[in-house]
Design an enzyme around this catalytic site. Structure first.
Site, PDB file in Angstrom:
ATOM      1  N   SER A  27       0.795  -1.225   0.000  1.00 25.20           N
ATOM      2  CA  SER A  27       0.000   0.000   0.000  1.00 25.20           C
ATOM      3  C   SER A  27       0.831   1.279   0.000  1.00 25.20           C
ATOM      4  CB  SER A  27      -0.929   0.001   1.211  1.00 25.20           C
ATOM      5  OG  SER A  27      -0.176  -0.045   2.400  1.00 25.20           O
ATOM      6  N   HIS A  36      -5.730  -4.304  -1.111  1.00 27.66           N
ATOM      7  CA  HIS A  36      -5.641  -3.176  -2.050  1.00 27.66           C
ATOM      8  C   HIS A  36      -5.825  -3.625  -3.498  1.00 27.66           C
ATOM      9  CE1 HIS A  36      -4.794   0.436   0.269  1.00 27.66           C
ATOM     10  NE2 HIS A  36      -4.145  -0.332   1.114  1.00 27.66           N
ATOM     11  N   LYS A  51     -12.622  -1.554   1.637  1.00 27.96           N
ATOM     12  CA  LYS A  51     -11.946  -0.723   0.628  1.00 27.96           C
ATOM     13  C   LYS A  51     -12.801  -0.720  -0.644  1.00 27.96           C
ATOM     14  CE  LYS A  51      -7.345  -0.725   2.658  1.00 27.96           C
ATOM     15  NZ  LYS A  51      -6.704  -1.770   3.435  1.00 27.96           N
TER      16      LYS A  51
HETATM   17  C1  LIG Z   1      -6.445  -2.109   4.817  1.00 22.59           C
HETATM   18  C2  LIG Z   1      -5.631  -3.327   4.980  1.00 22.59           C
HETATM   19  C3  LIG Z   1      -5.886  -4.237   5.996  1.00 22.59           C
HETATM   20  C4  LIG Z   1      -6.920  -3.982   7.049  1.00 22.59           C
HETATM   21  O1  LIG Z   1      -8.193  -4.106   6.533  1.00 22.59           O
HETATM   22  P1  LIG Z   1      -9.453  -3.695   7.447  1.00 22.59           P
HETATM   23  O2  LIG Z   1     -10.580  -4.463   6.888  1.00 22.59           O
HETATM   24  O3  LIG Z   1      -9.592  -2.215   7.303  1.00 22.59           O
HETATM   25  O4  LIG Z   1      -9.105  -4.080   8.836  1.00 22.59           O
HETATM   26  C5  LIG Z   1      -5.146  -5.400   6.044  1.00 22.59           C
HETATM   27  N1  LIG Z   1      -4.176  -5.657   5.129  1.00 22.59           N
HETATM   28  C6  LIG Z   1      -3.877  -4.785   4.149  1.00 22.59           C
HETATM   29  C7  LIG Z   1      -2.803  -5.098   3.169  1.00 22.59           C
HETATM   30  C8  LIG Z   1      -4.588  -3.591   4.042  1.00 22.59           C
HETATM   31  O5  LIG Z   1      -4.285  -2.720   3.091  1.00 22.59           O
END
Ligand SMILES: *Cc1c(COP(=O)(O)O)cnc(C)c1O
Length: 400
Positions: free
Chosen positions: A188, A216, A247
């Site tokens: 990310s 992502h 997301k």
């Molecule tokens: C955003 C993210 C998470 C966490 O996800 P949530 O559902 O917001 O807890 C975990 N791993 C990665 C790679 C992320 O980008």
């Protein structure tokens, strides 16, 4: 309460502030979108949003809202139970089946967040006899999840396949019974895509299991948005996928693990964040179900996202900015110095562009950046507006 304790906490806060790392939250008055209303000292301002994980722009989607509202009426507000006691509705199983079908796995298991999914994954599946081999830039939740398991830990330098092979050999030399390689699908901070084909090849050669956290990517990368395994042609060679509903897939909340049946079955028996935490709210489950259906069919939105990504990259490069190369909608504008990154973020804010600056310790020293993220919620004019704002702010600060 002990005054010593509170003054200790105040000192920690002061040192965070002194290091320039204190995070302040800006308040959005309204829905998450391409253009948002941001609360400021002098009232609300409209801004172009370049820092949400709202890749397909589904966070304010009318059909998803309608599905969530209908579920609120039909299934109620909450479950007030963990899944195995009395917290499983038809909706939850429907969503798990939809995720499994989407990602080409036998089954899936829901969590309150992907943070919990990653916290749940390793401990039930692996013991002290086993080894986890983890990319050095993996997400914090993977790092925490690995810590919670008793398996031996190995780390390879981000994307370094020679190092991964060396660690696999070391794990074998140490007598590991089972080995699991885990990586983010898209990193990310940099927007890089993991070398999944090479990782799967090595895993096969050394008899390791492969797990990918595709937070992502799911929804907007690869055919039908089936993520980095689909993009890199290893959909059937990645054993375990973890992902988020927070997301691209509507952006509400919730996480999941998708894998073969025995893995999911054991997680339902043993995964602590699943056993000891409440069920997903029905409205979130129903909205996410709709979001998956929309995402699967949304070639138009993925095409728009790709077009914005190319235009924004080209525009900033032509203006003279240094970008990290890549092909995802995560576009880091490299500024190097943390103070400069903060000044740039402020200058963009004044010009109506909402961005986030990242600096040490989130990224390495000297690699401070503004991380921008494209979204299909933005229109062509928003991209032009953002490119112009970057150029103007960059000139003012002597960056370009
Ligand atoms: C955003 C993210 C998470 C966490 O996800 P949530 O559902 O917001 O807890 C975990 N791993 C990665 C790679 C992320 O980008």
């Amino acid at each position: 309460m002990s005054q010593d304790f509170l003054s200790h906490i105040s000192n920690v806060l002061k040192s965070i502030e002194a290091d320039g790392l204190y995070k302040r939250e800006r308040e959005i008055a309204g829905m998450q979108a391409g253009r948002i209303k941001v609360k400021g000292a002098s009232g609300e301002r409209q801004m172009v949003n370049l820092c949400a994980n709202n890749y397909l722009g589904l966070a304010d989607n009318a059909e998803i809202r309608k599905a969530a509202a209908a579920a609120l009426d039909e299934f109620g507000f909450g479950m007030a139970s963990v899944r195995f006691i009395c917290g499983t509705q038809t909706l939850h199983r429907e969503l798990e089946h939809a995720i499994a079908d989407y990602l080409g796995k036998d089954d899936a298991i829901l969590f309150a967040a992907c943070f919990d999914a990653n916290g749940a994954l390793f401990e039930p599946l692996l013991t002290a006899e086993d080894a986890i081999i983890s990319d050095s830039l993996n997400h914090a939740s993977i790092i925490d999840g690995v810590r919670l398991s008793k398996a031996r830990r190995f780390r390879y330098a981000q994307g370094d396949m020679d190092d991964l092979e060396a660690q696999l050999k070391q794990a074998d030399a140490d007598g590991a019974r089972f080995k699991l390689v885990v990586t983010d699908g898209v990193f990310s901070m940099d927007g890089h895509i993991a070398k999944l084909k090479e990782i799967c090849d090595l895993a096969e050669r050394y008899g390791a299991i492969v797990a990918v956290d595709d937070c992502h990517a799911t929804g907007h990368i690869g055919e039908e948005g089936r993520g980095t395994p689909a993009l890199t042609g290893v959909g059937n060679r990645v054993d375990i996928v973890t992902g988020t509903l927070g997301k691209t897939l509507g952006g509400a909340m919730g996480g999941f693990i998708a894998a073969s049946q025995p893995i999911i079955d054991l997680l339902r028996q043993r995964a602590r964040p699943y056993l000891f935490s409440n069920s997903l709210a029905p409205a979130v489950a129903a909205g996410s179900l709709k979001a998956i259906a929309i995402a699967r069919a949304a070639n138009d939105l993925r095409e728009k996202l790709g077009r914005h990504t190319t235009r924004f990259r080209d525009g900033l490069t032509q203006s003279g900015f240094t970008l990290l190369p890549g092909e995802t909608p995560i576009i880091p504008v490299m500024l190097g110095d943390a103070v400069l990154a903060q000044r740039m973020a402020k200058a963009l804010d004044e010009r109506g562009v909402y961005v986030a600056g990242f600096f040490y310790p989130v990224v390495p020293q000297g690699k401070a950046r503004i991380r921008t993220q494209m979204s299909a919620a933005l229109d062509d004019q928003d991209i032009t507006f953002a490119i112009d704002a970057f150029a103007d702010a960059g000139k003012q600060l002597g960056i370009i």
